[in-house]
Design a protein around this motif. Structure first.
Motif, PDB file in Angstrom:
ATOM      1  N   CYS A  55       0.845  -1.244   0.040  1.00  0.00           N
ATOM      2  CA  CYS A  55      -0.080  -0.117   0.092  1.00  0.00           C
ATOM      3  C   CYS A  55       1.006   1.377   0.018  1.00  0.00           C
ATOM      4  O   CYS A  55       1.695   1.414   1.071  1.00  0.00           O
ATOM      5  CB  CYS A  55      -0.821   0.161   1.246  1.00  0.00           C
ATOM      6  N   CYS A  75      -7.151   5.571   2.760  1.00  0.00           N
ATOM      7  CA  CYS A  75      -7.138   4.702   1.581  1.00  0.00           C
ATOM      8  C   CYS A  75      -7.581   5.622   0.296  1.00  0.00           C
ATOM      9  O   CYS A  75      -8.829   6.072   0.599  1.00  0.00           O
ATOM     10  CB  CYS A  75      -8.043   3.520   1.802  1.00  0.00           C
ATOM     11  N   CYS A  78      -6.832   2.912  -4.774  1.00  0.00           N
ATOM     12  CA  CYS A  78      -5.877   2.600  -6.158  1.00  0.00           C
ATOM     13  C   CYS A  78      -5.857   1.116  -6.364  1.00  0.00           C
ATOM     14  O   CYS A  78      -5.734   1.075  -7.646  1.00  0.00           O
ATOM     15  CB  CYS A  78      -4.445   3.117  -5.850  1.00  0.00           C
ATOM     16  N   CYS A  81      -3.257  -2.912  -3.378  1.00  0.00           N
ATOM     17  CA  CYS A  81      -3.471  -4.223  -2.649  1.00  0.00           C
ATOM     18  C   CYS A  81      -4.130  -5.249  -3.112  1.00  0.00           C
ATOM     19  O   CYS A  81      -3.744  -6.481  -3.046  1.00  0.00           O
ATOM     20  CB  CYS A  81      -4.173  -3.656  -1.252  1.00  0.00           C
TER      21      CYS A  81
HETATM   22  S1  SF4 Z   1      -6.508   0.535  -2.196  1.00  0.00           S
HETATM   23 FE1  SF4 Z   1      -5.389  -0.616  -0.939  1.00  0.00          FE
HETATM   24  S2  SF4 Z   1      -3.149  -0.092  -1.976  1.00  0.00           S
HETATM   25 FE2  SF4 Z   1      -4.535   1.622  -2.479  1.00  0.00          FE
HETATM   26  S3  SF4 Z   1      -4.702   3.150  -0.876  1.00  0.00           S
HETATM   27 FE3  SF4 Z   1      -6.085   1.583  -0.395  1.00  0.00          FE
HETATM   28  S4  SF4 Z   1      -5.441   0.265   0.943  1.00  0.00           S
HETATM   29 FE4  SF4 Z   1      -3.928   1.211   0.056  1.00  0.00          FE
END
Ligand code: SF4
Ligand code: SF4
Length: 97
Positions: A55, A75, A78, A81
Motif C-alpha cells: 500500500c 485509503c 488505488c 493491495c
Molecule cells: S486501495 Fe489498497 S493499496 Fe490503495 S490506498 Fe487503499 S488500502 Fe492502500
C-alpha cells in the motif's frame, strides 16, 4: 511598514510544487478522493501482510485478530493491495454516494 505577498497563479507554480509541509500527510483525509474501496474476504486471507507492504499510503492496518483491513480515512482506492494479494481475496467495491 508591512508588505503584501502576491500569491502566484497556478501556471506560475514550479513543477513538483507542493502546498503541504514535509511530514504533514497524515493531516489530509485522502480517503475523500476514493471511488472504490478494498474489502478483504477473510475466509481466503492467509494473513501474509503483502497488502500492508505494497500500500503506497500505508493505509492498511493489522486488526486484533491479525487480519488486514484498509484505513478508510487515508485509503485512496488505488487497488494496488487487491492486485498484489496472493490469494486475490481483496475485492474493490464501489463507494456508495
Ligand atoms: S486501495 Fe489498497 S493499496 Fe490503495 S490506498 Fe487503499 S488500502 Fe492502500
Ligand atoms: S495480501 Fe491478501 S492474503 Fe495477504 S494479508 Fe493481505 S488480504 Fe490477506
Amino acid at each position: 511598514m508591512t508588505t503584501t505577498q502576491k500569491e502566484p497563479g497556478w501556471k506560475d507554480l514550479e513543477v513538483g510544487f507542493t502546498i503541504s509541509q514535509p511530514g504533514s500527510g497524515k493531516e489530509y483525509k485522502t480517503g475523500d478522493w476514493r471511488s472504490l474501496r478494498p474489502v478483504v474476504e477473510k475466509s481466503q486471507c492467509i494473513k501474509c501482510g503483502i497488502c500492508y507492504i505494497f500500500c503506497p499510503d500505508m493505509a492498511i492496518l493489522k486488526t486484533d485478530d491479525s487480519f488486514f483491513e484498509a484505513d478508510l480515512y487515508y485509503c485512496k482506492g488505488c487497488g494496488i493491495c487487491a492486485q498484489e494479494c496472493f490469494t486475490r481475496c481483496i475485492n474493490m467495491v464501489a463507494e456508495e454516494e
